[in-house]
Design a protein around this motif. Structure first.
Motif, PDB file in Angstrom:
ATOM      1  N   ALA A  17      12.340   6.604   4.527  1.00  0.00           N
ATOM      2  CA  ALA A  17      11.150   5.738   4.534  1.00  0.00           C
ATOM      3  C   ALA A  17      10.420   5.912   3.202  1.00  0.00           C
ATOM      4  O   ALA A  17      10.134   7.028   2.778  1.00  0.00           O
ATOM      5  CB  ALA A  17      10.233   6.109   5.694  1.00  0.00           C
ATOM      6  N   GLY A  18      10.171   4.810   2.535  1.00  0.00           N
ATOM      7  CA  GLY A  18       9.473   4.861   1.259  1.00  0.00           C
ATOM      8  C   GLY A  18      10.395   5.160   0.089  1.00  0.00           C
ATOM      9  O   GLY A  18       9.941   5.307  -1.045  1.00  0.00           O
ATOM     10  N   SER A  19      11.675   5.266   0.338  1.00  0.00           N
ATOM     11  CA  SER A  19      12.636   5.527  -0.749  1.00  0.00           C
ATOM     12  C   SER A  19      13.740   4.472  -0.776  1.00  0.00           C
ATOM     13  O   SER A  19      14.868   4.752  -1.169  1.00  0.00           O
ATOM     14  CB  SER A  19      13.269   6.916  -0.576  1.00  0.00           C
ATOM     15  N   GLU A  20      13.402   3.264  -0.374  1.00  0.00           N
ATOM     16  CA  GLU A  20      14.419   2.206  -0.247  1.00  0.00           C
ATOM     17  C   GLU A  20      15.162   1.962  -1.560  1.00  0.00           C
ATOM     18  O   GLU A  20      16.297   1.510  -1.569  1.00  0.00           O
ATOM     19  CB  GLU A  20      13.785   0.897   0.238  1.00  0.00           C
ATOM     20  N   GLU A  34       0.830  -1.215   0.000  1.00  0.00           N
ATOM     21  CA  GLU A  34       0.000   0.000   0.000  1.00  0.00           C
ATOM     22  C   GLU A  34       0.861   1.261   0.000  1.00  0.00           C
ATOM     23  O   GLU A  34       0.564   2.228  -0.692  1.00  0.00           O
ATOM     24  CB  GLU A  34      -0.874   0.031   1.251  1.00  0.00           C
ATOM     25  N   LEU A  35       1.904   1.252   0.821  1.00  0.00           N
ATOM     26  CA  LEU A  35       2.748   2.448   0.898  1.00  0.00           C
ATOM     27  C   LEU A  35       3.217   2.816  -0.494  1.00  0.00           C
ATOM     28  O   LEU A  35       3.250   3.986  -0.878  1.00  0.00           O
ATOM     29  CB  LEU A  35       3.949   2.195   1.811  1.00  0.00           C
ATOM     30  N   LEU A  38      -3.018   9.212   8.450  1.00  0.00           N
ATOM     31  CA  LEU A  38      -1.653   8.842   8.079  1.00  0.00           C
ATOM     32  C   LEU A  38      -1.295   7.462   8.618  1.00  0.00           C
ATOM     33  O   LEU A  38      -1.366   7.224   9.827  1.00  0.00           O
ATOM     34  CB  LEU A  38      -0.662   9.871   8.635  1.00  0.00           C
ATOM     35  N   PRO A  39      -0.895   6.545   7.734  1.00  0.00           N
ATOM     36  CA  PRO A  39      -0.495   5.215   8.192  1.00  0.00           C
ATOM     37  C   PRO A  39       0.846   5.284   8.911  1.00  0.00           C
ATOM     38  O   PRO A  39       1.753   5.997   8.478  1.00  0.00           O
ATOM     39  CB  PRO A  39      -0.370   4.425   6.888  1.00  0.00           C
ATOM     40  N   LYS A  40       0.952   4.581  10.028  1.00  0.00           N
ATOM     41  CA  LYS A  40       2.206   4.555  10.807  1.00  0.00           C
ATOM     42  C   LYS A  40       2.616   3.126  11.118  1.00  0.00           C
ATOM     43  O   LYS A  40       3.082   2.815  12.211  1.00  0.00           O
ATOM     44  CB  LYS A  40       2.023   5.334  12.110  1.00  0.00           C
ATOM     45  N   GLY A  41       2.412   2.251  10.168  1.00  0.00           N
ATOM     46  CA  GLY A  41       2.638   0.836  10.391  1.00  0.00           C
ATOM     47  C   GLY A  41       1.323   0.112  10.149  1.00  0.00           C
ATOM     48  O   GLY A  41       0.277   0.740  10.089  1.00  0.00           O
ATOM     49  N   ARG A  42       1.401  -1.228  10.049  1.00  0.00           N
ATOM     50  CA  ARG A  42       0.205  -1.945   9.619  1.00  0.00           C
ATOM     51  C   ARG A  42      -0.915  -1.859  10.633  1.00  0.00           C
ATOM     52  O   ARG A  42      -2.085  -1.950  10.295  1.00  0.00           O
ATOM     53  CB  ARG A  42       0.537  -3.399   9.302  1.00  0.00           C
ATOM     54  N   ASN A  43      -0.578  -1.623  11.914  1.00  0.00           N
ATOM     55  CA  ASN A  43      -1.665  -1.520  12.895  1.00  0.00           C
ATOM     56  C   ASN A  43      -1.583  -0.252  13.752  1.00  0.00           C
ATOM     57  O   ASN A  43      -2.018  -0.232  14.889  1.00  0.00           O
ATOM     58  CB  ASN A  43      -1.715  -2.769  13.775  1.00  0.00           C
ATOM     59  N   GLU A  44      -1.023   0.792  13.181  1.00  0.00           N
ATOM     60  CA  GLU A  44      -1.064   2.094  13.838  1.00  0.00           C
ATOM     61  C   GLU A  44      -1.319   3.185  12.814  1.00  0.00           C
ATOM     62  O   GLU A  44      -0.840   3.111  11.682  1.00  0.00           O
ATOM     63  CB  GLU A  44       0.222   2.364  14.606  1.00  0.00           C
ATOM     64  N   GLU A  55       4.171   7.024   4.470  1.00  0.00           N
ATOM     65  CA  GLU A  55       5.247   7.239   5.444  1.00  0.00           C
ATOM     66  C   GLU A  55       6.366   8.089   4.873  1.00  0.00           C
ATOM     67  O   GLU A  55       7.382   8.318   5.539  1.00  0.00           O
ATOM     68  CB  GLU A  55       5.799   5.885   5.928  1.00  0.00           C
ATOM     69  N   THR A  56       6.206   8.552   3.651  1.00  0.00           N
ATOM     70  CA  THR A  56       7.256   9.337   3.012  1.00  0.00           C
ATOM     71  C   THR A  56       7.119  10.814   3.377  1.00  0.00           C
ATOM     72  O   THR A  56       6.078  11.419   3.121  1.00  0.00           O
ATOM     73  CB  THR A  56       7.178   9.161   1.480  1.00  0.00           C
TER      74      THR A  56
END
Ligand code: FES
Ligand code: FES
Ligand code: FES
Ligand SMILES: [Fe+3]
Ligand SMILES: [Fe+3]
Ligand SMILES: [Fe+3]
Lengths: 410, 162, 410, 162, 162, 410
Positions: free
Chosen positions: F369-372, C28-29, C313-319, C60-61
């Protein structure tokens, strides 16, 4: 199931990977905790009245246990059939209907869906399609079984009834302790920073007690040199270890000699207030300590007059919750209750003979980092997993792995 | 607030400061001295406390039992080096109580931060003291102390008292 | 993309795995948040002057939004082209040049690299090789678009312009609320312990409002029995739901009957200080509540006179972080401002009709542990995802999945 | 420090202890009683507070609104069982203030630890009270209380007041 | 406790409240003013402190060095916007000390919660102050302050003093 | 080893994935930290007496270092051969025997198993089988080597002796600083929220010092415009950078010009108490700053008279512990000791010229993050990794990657 091949030595070797690998852990949640095993749910007496409920877990899966209108105990997964909300938010309570707060779908105490809010829509608009069958959307139900006032549950249809699962010997050992109508004296819980199996190994480890818990040896409460042994059930995941005759301090000299070189021995210690160690013959068999486990994660403890249930809940591959329920019996008199309360100082998170168990698993977890391919050695008392009248053995730990491996295909 | 009440409040604040100092600075041998000989000391959870369950994680019914606890921690029990930091605040003296000479019901809130030898800090405990203090000679002593923890969970183990 | 095959029932079933699987989340990210979607960056009025900047995220970018010397708003990834340091450390500020603190490389407000410290070395030694072209090392730029004073950004070249992306109907609904020059009354943020999509489902869930938020029903602010409906955009990930005529308390009896069996109904409650619910006709269309979402993670809310933007804003799969920006308008008088401040008690982390939304996603996240292969049921209002003049439907949630699945190849 | 100032400081410390006790021990019905009838109560973030933004996470302009808040928490809103533990310290009385009868500006630092029913503890809030207290009969009351949270983020939700 | 001792204790509590207020509310320029000109200020760990190691994470032997520290934090050093919240409690005045005019040995426990601009809160420091205060004109000043951290680990960096 | 293919530009490009990927991290623990590299264990003088021990880590693997009865220093993995418990629980101490608390197995100071509690059982029951050979169950031993009072260890049999591993030039640079019998002035530690390699890059980054640490430039302690250079060892993972003649403030004007456009320059600042910057010629070579690293994770620092060792310990893919040991020498007089204590304000977690290094790695970690799949650019000073008499170069960072890549098969 996971690249792991078990060492040729069998149960007397365990790869440390078993305590660290995320894939192993995921497999366990499914194959062990949602698989053909019985897990402790509650005491019958915790739910005396119709409508009483409490919540617990099978592994990480939340579960509701209820006393139905039929007077029977029921258990279901605590997940709404609609969109997966927790149906019960409280740890315990009493209710007629299990109503999900999200959209008010309501279930009876057996977990059958009874009503769907606005099922028919409003003013002829919206609502559920006619194809929706309310009877197809209940909560997922557990099988429930009872033994000596204890309630166990499983999601498996194949596992034999509980009495058969544990076998006669272990059953008798449970009955011996649960000799009356239990009353809960209190509860507590510990967060352990280790894989759940390290705690189970510790419980089944008759070898460590008097060595790690120097309080035991120091005050001569239990020593390997005192008579005792370990019973291993037909299902070798179940065990009971016992210490005999602790109260007659027979050949102290001998036994002191045996412990002389061992750090766990301290001399000349005595209690300023000895009431802590005063205990009363309760079981008529001069067994002062009995530790019993039912595969995979239930423990019943008797240390003198301190009786407790322990439930071991996995909370990730390297975290575990250890729940304690301390028991007395309805017919205890005030003196006996006080005795149990004082002896509760021996166990639990601050227990004189148990606090080390809260930490040692975490020590192992830290020590094996980077050594996943190494093996732990379980050769004390040989390589098999049979009952023996000594505790200088790791037989019941080998029994645990014997029961665990087929479930995991290892 | 009368001058006596002023002094009493400040003396009690000093008592809790001294108590915390003793536990936080590894003066365990001094700890039983904060209690009367026939004291009751208990560490329990709000859950047990409010359910009227008497069980304690630690339960002692005499000063000597506290002496034994210290002895065991020093000589018998095994645990990693660790230290506590108590913050005790919000001291309350039950208005309904008698003259400074009599027994006084006192409550206070506490936090305990535990630090391990490697430096890892955790918020180990939060809760309230529900105490009864009496005047013992020139100092105040605990006739009863319930350290009531908000949480039912203990991280790893509870070695040093609260 | 990931072993998951979607259930044959289509959008009326969702595998719980969608909310728990780390691979899905990673996908998703990349495919949703860095893919062909428009995401809210800021209000134009948050950056009034040249040199103003603020930072936010695409998934997360980290992203920088600036007001350039040209008066235009620009956006770039907040990552230095040299060795990847955050170029802007502050959440907002004003600057002529975006200078990275690590080695002082400096970018203009459009993200073009302007200078490299010691590029030519010192005393003829060191420095960058001649092959280094400064114009090849700018910050990665976003496409920016505007609508009704709101600024959106994307890293995709293919996604159509924003107005087209949302379509006319949703556009009108945004314009209706953003009827003046906005002023920020305040901001707040919530950390939710659930997957970001559980919150989006909640926002689009017209079915839950009056059931979960018993305050709504209790004070008859909004009930499903009051007129209303849901609009679903051509891009079915966008929606707007609305409640009509809340203020005329029409056939209270009827509606009370409908709610009679539902736990969310409480009788005989009234406010000791009713100013909280005093509201003022602001939009001239008697719509008291409008909740609007733009795929994937923007929400515009109007509840009486309480107007807020929400960014998920997503901060991980469960946060998930849920950011709130509360708005008024420049021409509000003191009374209107006070009204908005008082009504802000309805929403946000302590909101009378929103606090439950902060927790319910976490309840679901906990409940589905160990049930990743089970499915949530989205059949309220049928199986499709079209606009309807009822809110007793889950159509707009199905619309969300309809928009989401192709992006993820599901 | 005059004897009056001594008494005032200790009375105010007792006020904050009582206030915390009320919130930490589920005595919500007593909570509005700590305020004047026309009080202002607000929970806000340092970010909003310092930007002069009036918005509050909770914003009440009368004691009755506090009564309504309690009623909603008891009867309307749904949230998991949880408890707070307030630690209030570093009380400051603005020197520039008038006699104990007049309104006094008081600030204090607080931490709030939140514990859920399963035992999970979190450091839920840290911040400062920026208050105005007045003498109401024989007790002090809050004419204005701003609970200014250091963080802009709230974990999950804010049900019980700060 | 004599009236003088009452006043002294409350004045010292006010001193620590003012000190915390200064650091928690970005009044760094006022911070050196809490010290004597030839003060010693040190932030160290319990491990170093108890081993008798003099090294400090911050080590200053004059008020001017504190002035320089503030100047560097304002003008030279780069760090993300952040704020502290000090909770100082359990104040202890060493009984053995002389009249209020002389130097007094004071200890107190502290917690420091650090909040970053995005709202992330961490329990940044727990420990004790081991101080020597002197009467400077109409106020108390620190002749020596050791902020002794329980942990040997600092999260990320230590910019604002403790 | 992992899907990653290295960019064709070689060491002047680094994929950000190297700092984020869990597989890469797992590979490093095994191939770098348990592989053919030397890692700092302790100072000889930290273990003066037989029986002294301390614990540390190779990567995440816990290690014990002892002074044996033979007076030699030994090192072993801190994991019991029985069931994997930590053998040493304390960070340091003194003991005759290393006794595991779990079952009292005891090892000598070289790690050989000496006794197994109840090996022969009790009363002829239990105990270890005869096949159990005590000599086969020692602790896993490390190779140990010494240099200039520093002790290093490795689990590899193939890595050449330490002196050869670092080469002559780096060796001389270590000897130059370790010119006496060291005394520990104090220790501290920092938790960095970044991958361990980002800190190593920072240490080797001669380009950043005077730019990021504006205190340096502002007070003209070290500037790139002051003479200096960087040495890169035959094993290019080892380096030493140095600043010369800092104390003569030669052509300040020139140098100010160079820094004029750079934000890191501040004018007109001076210290109210200049004792902080008073320093004493100690090494007779007018080198005021020398930063030296030994691959993979050891740093030796000299800044004026402030001498410190730094050990960089990985604690997960995006967390790192940075341990500091501040040194003086036995023959320091009181004045010199005071000087070192005052100068310690320059370094460590609150150091005037080091605090930024504690945060900047975390900034990078957040920014990428998101730019790996993006690449960092390491072209300052060209593309090679050879010694040079300028610090306006990233050569020693390229040298790090040159040493790292073959170990990882990249
Ligand atoms: S999730 Fe339970 S009713 Fe909707
Ligand atoms: S990382 Fe930005 S200038 Fe080097
Ligand atoms: S694990 Fe060390 S002796 Fe058993
Ligand atoms: Fe044990
Ligand atoms: Fe909602
Ligand atoms: Fe640096």
């Amino acid at each position: 199931m996971t690249g792991v091949t078990w060492p040729k030595e069998g149960n007397s070797r365990v790869p440390y990977r078993m305590f660290t690998d995320p894939e192993i852990y995921k497999g366990e949640l499914d194959r062990v905790f949602l698989g053909p095993t019985w897990q402790f749910l509650c005491l019958e007496d915790e739910l005396p009245n119709a409508g009483d409920y409490k919540t617990t877990f099978l592994g990480e899966t939340p579960v509701i246990v209820t006393r139905g209108q039929d007077g029977q105990i029921h258990a279901m997964v605590n997940r709404c059939a609609h969109r997966g909300n927790l149906v019960c938010l409280k740890r315990q309570g009493n209710t007629d209907l299990l109503t999900c707060v999200y959209h008010s779908w309501a279930y009876d105490l057996d977990g059958n869906l009874k009503s769907v809010a606005f099922r028919r829509g409003i003013g002829g608009k919206g609502g559920m399609p006619d194809t929706f069958k309310i009877e197809e959307h209940g909560l997922r139900k557990l099988r429930v079984d009872h033994f000596a006032g204890l309630v166990f549950g499983t999601l498996s249809d194949d596992v034999p009834p509980f009495a058969e699962y544990i076998g006669n010997q272990i059953g008798e050992r449970i009955g011996r302790v649960m000799h009356g109508k239990p009353t809960v004296l209190g509860t507590t819980s510990q967060i352990l920073h280790n894989n759940w199996k390290l705690y189970l190994e510790n419980v089944k480890d008759t070898y460590h007690a008097s060595l790690l818990h120097t309080f035991f040896a120091t005050f001569r409460i239990s020593r390997l040199s005192i008579g005792g042994g370990v019973l291993i059930g037909e299902n070798s995941g179940n065990h009971a270890s016992y210490t005999r005759g602790g109260r007659k301090r027979a050949d102290r000299a001998d036994s002191d000699k045996l412990y002389a070189d061992i750090q766990s021995n301290r001399d000349g210690l005595s209690l300023a207030d000895p009431r802590l160690l005063a205990s009363k013959e309760e079981f008529g068999d001069d067994i002062t300590v009995q530790i019993l486990s039912v595969f995979p994660n239930f423990v019943l403890q008797q240390i003198n007059n301190s009786i407790a249930l322990r439930l071991v809940l996995p909370k990730g591959r390297n975290e575990t919750e250890l729940q304690w329920i301390y028991l007395g019996f309805e017919d205890d008199d005030a003196e006996m209750t006080e005795l149990r309360l004082l002896q509760s100082n021996l166990v639990g998170p601050a227990g004189y003979v148990s606090m080390e168990d809260g930490a040692v698993g975490g020590f192992v977890q830290r020590a094996i980092a980077g050594s996943e391919d190494d093996l732990s050695v379980l050769e004390m008392g040989g390589h098999d997993h049979v009952s023996d009248d000594t505790r200088t053995t790791e037989a019941s730990i080998r029994g645990f792995w014997q029961a665990y491996r087929p479930l995991m295909g290892l | 607030m009368t001058p006596d009440e002023v002094v009493r409040r400040l003396e009690l604040e000093a008592l809790y400061a001294d108590y915390a100092f003793c536990l936080d600075n590894d003066r365990l041998e001094d700890w039983p001295g904060f209690f009367t000989e026939d004291c009751t000391y208990r560490v329990t959870s709000a859950e047990n406390f409010e359910a009227g369950m008497r069980l304690g994680i630690i339960y002692a019914t005499s000063r000597n039992m506290l002496v034994d606890r210290v002895m065991a921690l020093r000589k018998a029990n095994i645990y990693e080096p660790q230290r506590y930091r108590h913050l005790v605040a919000n001291l309350r003296i039950e208005k309904t109580q008698a003259a400074p000479t009599g027994a006084i019901a006192v409550t206070a809130n506490f936090l305990v931060v535990r630090t391990m030898q490697d430096g890892a800090m955790t918020l180990f405990a939060a809760g309230r003291y529900v105490d009864r203090v009496v005047r013992g000679g020139d100092s105040w002593k605990f006739a009863r102390k319930d350290a009531v923890l908000d949480s039912r969970q203990i991280d790893t183990l509870l070695a040093i008292p609260i």
